[in-house]
Motif scaffolding. Structure first.
Motif, PDB file in Angstrom:
ATOM      1  N   GLU A  49      33.733  38.223  34.005  1.00 44.79           N
ATOM      2  CA  GLU A  49      33.438  38.626  32.628  1.00 44.79           C
ATOM      3  C   GLU A  49      33.958  37.603  31.631  1.00 44.79           C
ATOM      4  O   GLU A  49      33.241  37.217  30.691  1.00 44.79           O
ATOM      5  CB  GLU A  49      34.058  39.994  32.359  1.00 44.79           C
ATOM      6  N   ALA A  50      35.186  37.150  31.828  1.00 37.42           N
ATOM      7  CA  ALA A  50      35.791  36.222  30.874  1.00 37.42           C
ATOM      8  C   ALA A  50      35.079  34.874  30.859  1.00 37.42           C
ATOM      9  O   ALA A  50      34.967  34.237  29.809  1.00 37.42           O
ATOM     10  CB  ALA A  50      37.272  36.027  31.207  1.00 37.42           C
ATOM     11  N   CYS A  51      34.592  34.427  32.021  1.00 34.03           N
ATOM     12  CA  CYS A  51      33.963  33.103  32.126  1.00 34.03           C
ATOM     13  C   CYS A  51      32.445  33.172  32.114  1.00 34.03           C
ATOM     14  O   CYS A  51      31.773  32.132  32.200  1.00 34.03           O
ATOM     15  CB  CYS A  51      34.437  32.410  33.401  1.00 34.03           C
ATOM     16  N   SER A  52      31.892  34.389  32.026  1.00 34.95           N
ATOM     17  CA  SER A  52      30.435  34.586  31.973  1.00 34.95           C
ATOM     18  C   SER A  52      29.721  33.934  33.150  1.00 34.95           C
ATOM     19  O   SER A  52      28.744  33.187  32.987  1.00 34.95           O
ATOM     20  CB  SER A  52      29.864  34.059  30.650  1.00 34.95           C
ATOM     21  N   VAL A  53      30.223  34.190  34.355  1.00 35.95           N
ATOM     22  CA  VAL A  53      29.571  33.694  35.564  1.00 35.95           C
ATOM     23  C   VAL A  53      29.246  34.871  36.464  1.00 35.95           C
ATOM     24  O   VAL A  53      29.927  35.904  36.419  1.00 35.95           O
ATOM     25  CB  VAL A  53      30.472  32.679  36.315  1.00 35.95           C
ATOM     26  N   PRO A  54      28.199  34.753  37.302  1.00 28.24           N
ATOM     27  CA  PRO A  54      27.851  35.856  38.208  1.00 28.24           C
ATOM     28  C   PRO A  54      28.959  36.122  39.217  1.00 28.24           C
ATOM     29  O   PRO A  54      29.735  35.237  39.571  1.00 28.24           O
ATOM     30  CB  PRO A  54      26.582  35.348  38.904  1.00 28.24           C
ATOM     31  N   CYS A  55      28.995  37.368  39.686  1.00 23.82           N
ATOM     32  CA  CYS A  55      30.021  37.797  40.639  1.00 23.82           C
ATOM     33  C   CYS A  55      29.353  38.479  41.831  1.00 23.82           C
ATOM     34  O   CYS A  55      28.513  39.365  41.653  1.00 23.82           O
ATOM     35  CB  CYS A  55      30.991  38.761  39.967  1.00 23.82           C
ATOM     36  N   ALA A  56      29.707  38.035  43.028  1.00 20.62           N
ATOM     37  CA  ALA A  56      29.246  38.678  44.260  1.00 20.62           C
ATOM     38  C   ALA A  56      30.438  39.369  44.899  1.00 20.62           C
ATOM     39  O   ALA A  56      31.486  38.753  45.106  1.00 20.62           O
ATOM     40  CB  ALA A  56      28.651  37.649  45.215  1.00 20.62           C
ATOM     41  N   ILE A  57      30.293  40.652  45.206  1.00 21.09           N
ATOM     42  CA  ILE A  57      31.416  41.471  45.664  1.00 21.09           C
ATOM     43  C   ILE A  57      31.182  41.921  47.101  1.00 21.09           C
ATOM     44  O   ILE A  57      30.151  42.520  47.415  1.00 21.09           O
ATOM     45  CB  ILE A  57      31.572  42.707  44.753  1.00 21.09           C
ATOM     46  N   PHE A  58      32.165  41.629  47.958  1.00 21.97           N
ATOM     47  CA  PHE A  58      32.142  42.046  49.354  1.00 21.97           C
ATOM     48  C   PHE A  58      33.365  42.947  49.579  1.00 21.97           C
ATOM     49  O   PHE A  58      34.424  42.473  50.008  1.00 21.97           O
ATOM     50  CB  PHE A  58      32.189  40.828  50.279  1.00 21.97           C
TER      51      PHE A  58
END
Length: 355
Positions: free
Chosen positions: A98-107
């Motif tokens: 959120e802070a860096c505005s990059v996508p996140c993939a969660i495992f």
């Protein structure tokens, strides 16, 4: 790869909010194929080997140690973050996302899926806790990564069922409306199976419903303070016993007032933060208790009759000996830590020390 419907979201990135059942390798390939820049891979002690097969010149690896600050030391050029681990690690990665505005993939490595869907959460930054916004990411459910936590995931569903009872009982005693999504919670739990896929999907549905207002109950607070195996199961057994004793035998003590100041001190909370009833509220609740008592006992006895079955399922999933109860000291200050809970109502009736 099985794709589940996306959760409601606003202005999502590609894939954001989706849940997919696939291997870690498949999820990594998909994430790298649709992102650019450096890929930051984050793991913790529950998933150290999750990214062991990753071989990419774009990859930077970090083992999360409980503080999100090191993530930001690696932020230059990062185009996506991939996280495998428990709730605390997932929250830290989503905060970075959120802070860096990059996508996140969660495992996720926990079948209960805590930290995966909440829009806000507690993270540590330079050892200071703060409540921060968390970005919704694409959730990849790898059965191999989740299988070790299947028993705790099942126990968490039992706690969810008890939370629904707690909400119903409080609505009757306090004469108020039940929380939103109450019926949805019952529907989710009624259809839950005993296999890993069913357990994970039910937990996902409950975590999403909790984001929309479904009560999570005081059991989750109790379980998070318990060390050792299957804390949700031990919290469930303790609270089921407490609630059943209260509704079967508890009589409001008209002339006994709890020592609220001493209880607050023992719990380590500010006395001024306690929510205490007025005499009129106490009298009203005492009358309401008699109205809901019989139905509450019936529901609790039905849960008690399921204990052997639940224990069998847990032993099958856990595959080892585990403690089945928690000490009374673990829950006797629960009312102060959960000021609007059923245990708080029990305390206000002067019964917490007697049960």
């Amino acid at each position: 790869m099985v794709v589940y419907p996306s959760a409601p979201k606003r202005n999502p990135a590609v894939g954001e909010g989706e849940m997919r059942t696939c291997s870690v390798e498949e999820g990594v390939r998909e994430t790298l194929s649709r992102t650019a820049g450096r890929a930051l891979f984050v793991t913790d002690g529950t998933a150290l080997a999750a990214f062991s097969s990753v071989s990419s010149p774009r990859a930077t690896f970090l083992v999360y140690d409980g503080d999100a600050l090191p993530l930001f030391c690696l932020a230059d050029g990062v185009g996506c973050i991939l996280v495998a681990g428990n709730a605390e690690t997932v929250r830290a990665a989503r905060y970075f996302s959120e802070a860096c505005s990059v996508p996140c993939a969660i495992f996720p490595s926990e079948a209960a899926l805590d930290g995966v869907f909440a829009h806000m959460g507690c993270v540590f930054l330079d050892k200071e806790p703060q409540r921060a916004p968390l970005r919704r990411g694409t959730v990849y459910l790898d059965p191999a990564l989740l299988s070790a936590s299947a028993a705790e995931g099942y126990a968490r569903l039992l706690l969810g069922r008890l939370a629904l009872f707690e909400e119903r009982a409080l609505a009757g005693i306090f004469r108020r409306e039940r929380c939103p999504r109450y019926e949805e919670g019952y529907a989710v739990l009624a259809e839950t199976g005993e296999d890993l896929s069913s357990i994970v999907r039910a937990n996902a549905a409950l975590r999403l419903a909790e984001e929309e207002g479904l009560a999570s109950g005081e059991g989750i607070v109790l379980s998070r303070g318990l060390a050792g195996a299957l804390p949700s199961w031990r919290a469930y057994r303790a609270l089921l016993g407490l609630y059943l004793a209260f509704f079967r035998f508890g009589k409001p003590q008209t002339y006994i007032v709890p020592d609220y100041a001493a209880r607050a001190k023992a719990a380590g909370v500010n006395y001024g933060e306690l929510v205490l009833p007025t005499p009129a509220e106490y009298a009203s609740r005492a009358l309401s208790l008699e109205r809901v008592r019989a139905e509450a006992v019936r529901e609790l006895l039905s849960l008690e009759r399921r204990l052997e079955r639940d224990l069998r399922v847990l032993r099958t999933l856990h595959g080892a000996v585990f403690p089945e109860t928690c000490a009374r000291e673990a829950w006797k200050t629960l009312p102060e830590r959960c000021p609007r809970s059923l245990s708080a109502a029990i305390r206000d009736f002067g019964l917490m020390e007697q049960l």
